[in-house]
Scaffold this motif. Sequence first.
Motif, PDB file in Angstrom:
ATOM      1  N   ILE A  18       3.099  92.705 -13.906  1.00 63.15           N
ATOM      2  CA  ILE A  18       2.240  93.138 -14.811  1.00 63.15           C
ATOM      3  C   ILE A  18       2.849  94.376 -15.717  1.00 63.15           C
ATOM      4  CG2 ILE A  18      -0.037  94.329 -15.338  1.00 63.15           C
ATOM      5  CD1 ILE A  18      -1.005  93.271 -12.249  1.00 63.15           C
ATOM      6  N   ILE A  20       2.037  97.369 -18.348  1.00 61.50           N
ATOM      7  CA  ILE A  20       0.881  98.078 -18.686  1.00 61.50           C
ATOM      8  C   ILE A  20       1.379  99.034 -20.229  1.00 61.50           C
ATOM      9  CG2 ILE A  20      -0.683  99.730 -18.173  1.00 61.50           C
ATOM     10  CD1 ILE A  20       0.397  98.112 -15.251  1.00 61.50           C
ATOM     11  N   TYR A  33      -3.651 101.974 -11.672  1.00 56.60           N
ATOM     12  CA  TYR A  33      -2.708 102.225 -10.528  1.00 56.60           C
ATOM     13  C   TYR A  33      -3.830 101.927  -9.187  1.00 56.60           C
ATOM     14  CZ  TYR A  33       0.308 104.289  -7.301  1.00 56.60           C
ATOM     15  OH  TYR A  33       1.149 104.803  -6.021  1.00 56.60           O
ATOM     16  N   LEU A  36      -4.934  98.629  -8.487  1.00 56.10           N
ATOM     17  CA  LEU A  36      -4.277  97.710  -7.948  1.00 56.10           C
ATOM     18  C   LEU A  36      -4.030  98.236  -6.438  1.00 56.10           C
ATOM     19  CD1 LEU A  36      -1.598  97.690 -10.789  1.00 56.10           C
ATOM     20  CD2 LEU A  36      -3.138  95.950 -10.371  1.00 56.10           C
ATOM     21  N   TYR A  41      -2.775  94.655  -4.454  1.00 59.60           N
ATOM     22  CA  TYR A  41      -1.905  94.222  -5.277  1.00 59.60           C
ATOM     23  C   TYR A  41      -0.526  93.978  -4.574  1.00 59.60           C
ATOM     24  CZ  TYR A  41       1.091  93.000  -9.316  1.00 59.60           C
ATOM     25  OH  TYR A  41       2.004  92.283  -9.915  1.00 59.60           O
ATOM     26  N   THR A  45       5.055  96.198 -11.168  1.00 57.45           N
ATOM     27  CA  THR A  45       4.360  96.755 -12.439  1.00 57.45           C
ATOM     28  C   THR A  45       5.161  97.346 -13.362  1.00 57.45           C
ATOM     29  OG1 THR A  45       3.577  98.572 -11.354  1.00 57.45           O
ATOM     30  CG2 THR A  45       1.998  96.722 -11.436  1.00 57.45           C
ATOM     31  N   TRP A  47       5.559 100.102 -16.751  1.00 60.58           N
ATOM     32  CA  TRP A  47       4.602 100.884 -17.430  1.00 60.58           C
ATOM     33  C   TRP A  47       5.335 101.435 -18.503  1.00 60.58           C
ATOM     34  CZ3 TRP A  47      -0.188 101.985 -14.859  1.00 60.58           C
ATOM     35  CH2 TRP A  47      -0.280 101.391 -13.554  1.00 60.58           C
TER      36      TRP A  47
END
Length: 85
Positions: A18, A20, A33, A36, A41, A45, A47
């Motif tokens: 993912i 973001i 956060y 997740l 999750y 991720t 960011w």
Amino acid sequence: YRLGNYKNDKNLLASPLIFIDTTHDGKFELDCYNYLIDNNYKGLTVWDDIHLNDEMKDFWNNITHEKRDISRFGHWSGTGAILFQ
């Protein structure tokens, strides 16, 4: 690629990766956060803008999961990766 409320995306938690990129106020990122975490999750991720402002720096510095600052490969204002295992 998705736009909109991430909490309404039925495929989000099944995604292994993912990225973001959002408002960068630190509050949205923290909410995401925690979402997740609360939904167990498992994945990676990425960011955007983790060094953009004080709010984003605070967000990034308070992450408790395994994380890496990968800014040298990403954006000038910071890019971070968080591993949820």
